[in-house]
Write a protein that holds these residues in place. Sequence first.
Motif, mmCIF file in Angstrom:
data_model
loop_
_atom_site.group_PDB
_atom_site.id
_atom_site.type_symbol
_atom_site.label_atom_id
_atom_site.label_comp_id
_atom_site.label_asym_id
_atom_site.label_seq_id
_atom_site.Cartn_x
_atom_site.Cartn_y
_atom_site.Cartn_z
ATOM 1 N N ASP A 234 0.828 -1.208 0.000
ATOM 2 C CA ASP A 234 0.000 0.000 0.000
ATOM 3 C C ASP A 234 0.863 1.260 0.000
ATOM 4 O OD1 ASP A 234 -2.302 -1.493 0.016
ATOM 5 O OD2 ASP A 234 -2.607 -1.352 2.186
ATOM 6 N N ARG A 235 1.989 1.198 0.701
ATOM 7 C CA ARG A 235 2.840 2.381 0.830
ATOM 8 C C ARG A 235 3.775 2.582 -0.352
ATOM 9 N NH1 ARG A 235 4.818 1.790 7.159
ATOM 10 N NH2 ARG A 235 2.753 1.983 8.131
ATOM 11 N N THR A 236 3.784 1.647 -1.295
ATOM 12 C CA THR A 236 4.656 1.775 -2.472
ATOM 13 C C THR A 236 3.880 1.664 -3.780
ATOM 14 O OG1 THR A 236 5.157 -0.601 -2.404
ATOM 15 C CG2 THR A 236 6.687 0.875 -1.263
ATOM 16 N N ARG B 73 3.665 7.605 5.851
ATOM 17 C CA ARG B 73 4.804 6.689 5.805
ATOM 18 C C ARG B 73 4.972 6.019 4.436
ATOM 19 N NH1 ARG B 73 6.167 5.892 11.455
ATOM 20 N NH2 ARG B 73 7.798 4.428 10.839
ATOM 21 N N SER B 74 4.415 6.628 3.419
ATOM 22 C CA SER B 74 4.576 6.061 2.075
ATOM 23 C C SER B 74 5.900 6.511 1.460
ATOM 24 C CB SER B 74 3.409 6.461 1.172
ATOM 25 O OG SER B 74 3.339 7.864 1.022
ATOM 26 N N THR B 75 6.400 5.685 0.559
ATOM 27 C CA THR B 75 7.671 5.947 -0.116
ATOM 28 C C THR B 75 7.477 6.969 -1.229
ATOM 29 O OG1 THR B 75 8.582 3.762 0.366
ATOM 30 C CG2 THR B 75 9.446 4.882 -1.582
ATOM 31 N N ASP C 112 9.624 4.980 3.981
ATOM 32 C CA ASP C 112 8.924 5.026 5.262
ATOM 33 C C ASP C 112 8.602 6.475 5.649
ATOM 34 O OD1 ASP C 112 7.829 3.515 7.474
ATOM 35 O OD2 ASP C 112 9.484 4.270 8.683
ATOM 36 N N ASP C 113 9.049 6.937 6.825
ATOM 37 C CA ASP C 113 8.685 8.270 7.296
ATOM 38 C C ASP C 113 9.746 9.322 7.011
ATOM 39 O OD1 ASP C 113 10.602 7.397 9.042
ATOM 40 O OD2 ASP C 113 9.535 7.974 10.866
#
Length: 532
Positions: free
Chosen positions: A217-219, A261-263, A322-323
């Motif tokens: 989800d974050r990438t 916190r997504s890339t 991340d963050d």
Amino acid sequence: MCMVSVFMLTAIGQESRMKRFGKCDRAKESKKQKLLKEIEDRKLPYLTPKDVQFEQLSKAKYAKLYIRRASCVPQEIHQKVQQGLTTLQDCRCFAQDLVQIKEKDVLTPVYRLLVGDPGSTYCYLNTRLFTIPWPSRGVEVKYSSDEIGEACKAIKDLNEYLHVEAMKVLLDDCSADVEEIGFVAKAATSTLIKDSGSMKDGTYQSKQSSTSAVLKDRTSFNVTLLNYMDPSRMKYLKEEPYFGMGKMAVSWHHDENLVERSTVAVYNYSCDDLGPAADESNTSTKGRDPAVWHVGLKIAWDIATPGLAFPLDPGDCYFMLDDLNMTHQHCVLSGMQPRFSSTHRVAECSSGTLDYIFQRCDVAMKNLQKDPMLGIPSLISLELDSVKQTEEIHNEVEFEWLRQFWFQGKRSAKVSDWWFEPMALLEKSWREMEQMTKLLLCEINEAEWSSERKHQVIRCLLPYLEERQELRKNWMARCQSRLANSLPVDEQPECRPHWYNGDSDMPLPFDMEEIISLLSNQLLSEDGDVRS
């Protein structure tokens, strides 16, 4: 009721989105001035790869920065992406954004184009950008030319490549953490070697599956902001203020409107044959090579930790994992030659997609009915919650979508006409909401309500009308500004929707001042009259 009380009742409506942005800008400016005062005339230290401490500092304080050099990226990716970027530039698809900083309009020195999932948008500096759709299954996109279509496909392929690479890096980090507590993992995929007799392995696999889903989800980048920077066309480049890193093409900032916190993944392309060299007076900069584009990185509002400036060769990629984008700030330090970048993000789209805003319109429309025989419209509910919901959606459609889109002129048509049909549908719904506001005003005037009931409805409605009036004036002023008129004709903002008072095709006047005044008087008088 005294006039002061009326103003207090309507204060919420006057707190427009632009004012909230202004408050945020002032807070950032205050921090910046405090930091500059603390360091006074000295410059803070920073390191480049030429410094022996660079790697040690990177690991200790910038561990969530990952750089992938061009030699590690498939040549096919380079060839298609670089050709695609130059094609988009040759077709004049890039444009400057007219954004708001400290409540003032500013023209970005960087030329930009947003490409991404169909129907997605990305917001920054009180500006909503609308994606040029990259090829997507089940979505028909007509591009202005086959070459532009191929360019968008190349950007989509790059997006998928960067997603896979970001996942690998993050899962490798997870594998390293797991190995430290005694589990065995494959370095490339972080897949546990199965042991059917181990309950620990089963627990780990469950956690690993959950972790993989979160990281996916974050990438899963849904948009990329393409940038074109040409130092020879930038009239003024600011000096980097804290470290003395030299000229900045983009000042220190956090990327906005992202999933937490997504890339952020960036592809860099600068090339000697892209254009003329910039002014060589920049070569006096110490530390980093001023002929080469660099990215600066620092811990936000920290003067104890040295900053970093790392060079970017054509085809290099870097990932802010991340963050890192939350805890650190980055800037772009100008080189001598023009540069492209493709900055892939997981935009926070809970309220930024066509699906979302169409659903909101559907909610508003549920309060409108028409006589099946005569076709005469009427409101289903006059309850305060229904009034509030409809008027909120009314303002959202007008100011977050219609005016934002037309403020950017018709520049998207250079690439694709994809957005024009959905914007026409949104404008149709918005006209219905104008009609709903008129119907409510008529009800206030004609209904056999008590004074208390009328006052309740007016107090509910008035803040939204005041906000509408204020924002319409603001958007008209922005569209008519000197900066707006300095843009190429096909990129100049349109004040749309716009109509003149007395237009028989519109339910209500563009200028709401008289209606607002009548409503305010209604609150002051038991026998006031509201006319629509």
